[in-house]
Motif scaffolding. Structure first.
Motif, PDB file in Angstrom:
ATOM      1  N   ARG A   5       0.834  -1.214   0.000  1.00  0.00           N
ATOM      2  CA  ARG A   5       0.000   0.000   0.000  1.00  0.00           C
ATOM      3  C   ARG A   5       0.869   1.264   0.000  1.00  0.00           C
ATOM      4  N   LEU A   6       1.947   1.208   0.794  1.00  0.00           N
ATOM      5  CA  LEU A   6       2.862   2.352   0.883  1.00  0.00           C
ATOM      6  C   LEU A   6       3.594   2.555  -0.445  1.00  0.00           C
ATOM      7  N   LEU A   7       3.963   1.440  -1.068  1.00  0.00           N
ATOM      8  CA  LEU A   7       4.650   1.523  -2.367  1.00  0.00           C
ATOM      9  C   LEU A   7       3.724   2.154  -3.407  1.00  0.00           C
ATOM     10  N   THR A   8       2.455   1.712  -3.397  1.00  0.00           N
ATOM     11  CA  THR A   8       1.481   2.277  -4.345  1.00  0.00           C
ATOM     12  C   THR A   8       1.299   3.770  -4.096  1.00  0.00           C
ATOM     13  N   LEU A   9       1.206   4.139  -2.810  1.00  0.00           N
ATOM     14  CA  LEU A   9       1.053   5.557  -2.461  1.00  0.00           C
ATOM     15  C   LEU A   9       2.232   6.362  -3.005  1.00  0.00           C
TER      16      LEU A   9
END
Lengths: 143, 141
Positions: free
Chosen positions: B4-8
């Motif tokens: 999720r953090l990578l996508t953000l």
């Protein structure tokens, strides 16, 4: 008065001025813009419909900067990046006024003394923000 | 790394790089700005002396917006407020473009369909940032 309080006071000035001017840019019509520009900057301006549109976009970004500044007032340490960004923004705006002074005077008929005074004000504001920003070590210790 | 953090971070890269490049183009060169605007929005307009000056402060503000969004990639949790602010500004710009679609067509000859693509893009980008941003910290250290 501590450096922290001076920093917050400057951020209040930045927040209020940006939100007020930004709202005016977004809301008021061309006639009011002309009279505001004349009284605030001593400049003459012809507001074409296209320029009016660009002024409104500029207003939206100014409101956003004002709101960001308000975030930083609450917690300058946590929002050090915002303080840096606004400081650099003020210095760039001052530099841009000086670099394009002749164009500003030619297009808007703005008196050079007033232009230089405003440039100096924004430059000092920007430098103070960068000088008074929270120390990196303190910010890292809090992270 | 948390997916999720990578996508953000990838969305932040997209959301920040575009305004940074567009703001720099506006700041540096009128011809380049007109070419980019023509390419992205199919807009056509006359660069009056006033517009030619107004592009410079606008360029600084837009570039700074992009730079700050890019900066949040370093630590999205710490700069959650900036992400929220950026997302709301993107959505606000999208809604603004929708509300003044007629004006944009009249003044800049921007086709309605092309404007709608921008509206959807801005609102989707802003909403994605709001959804993906980290949860607020429960306590301060």
């Amino acid at each position: 008065m501590t450096a922290h309080n001076i920093l917050r006071a400057i951020l209040v000035i930045v927040a209020v001025s940006h939100v007020v001017l930004g709202l005016l840019a977004c809301i008021v019509g061309p006639v009011t813009i002309v009279s505001l520009v004349t009284s605030l900057y001593g400049a003459t301006i012809t507001v074409t419909p296209q320029l009016h549109h660009v002024i409104r976009i500029l207003g939206a970004f100014m409101i956003a900067v004002g709101i960001m500044s308000a975030f930083a007032i609450r917690d300058p340490e946590r929002n050090r990046a915002i303080v840096d960004g606004i400081g650099i923004l003020q210095i760039l705006r001052a530099a841009q006024r000086v670099i394009f002074a002749s164009q500003i005077q030619e297009v808007f008929g703005m008196p050079s003394g007033r232009l230089m005074m405003q440039s100096a004000f924004f430059f000092v504001l920007g430098v103070l923000l960068l000088l008074l920003r929270p120390h990196a070590a303190r910010v890292a210790a809090r992270a | 790394m948390n997916r999720r953090l990578l996508t953000l971070r990838l969305v932040l890269l997209l959301a920040g790089a575009a305004p940074l490049l567009y703001g720099l183009a506006a700041l540096l060169d009128a011809r380049l700005l007109m070419d980019v605007t023509g390419l992205l929005s199919r807009a056509s307009y006359t660069m009056t002396p006033e517009l030619n000056y107004a592009r410079k402060p606008l360029g600084i503000y837009v570039a700074m917006f992009g730079a700050l969004l890019l900066y949040t990639i370093v630590d999205p949790l710490r700069y959650r407020a900036v992400i929220t602010w950026g997302a709301l500004l993107l959505i606000g710009r999208g809604v603004q473009r929708l509300l003044i679609a007629g004006e944009l067509r009249e003044l800049f000859a921007i086709p309605f369909e092309r404007n709608l693509v921008h509206v959807v893009y801005l609102c989707a980008l802003g909403t994605t940032l709001l959804v993906l941003r980290p949860a607020p910290p429960t306590s301060r250290t």
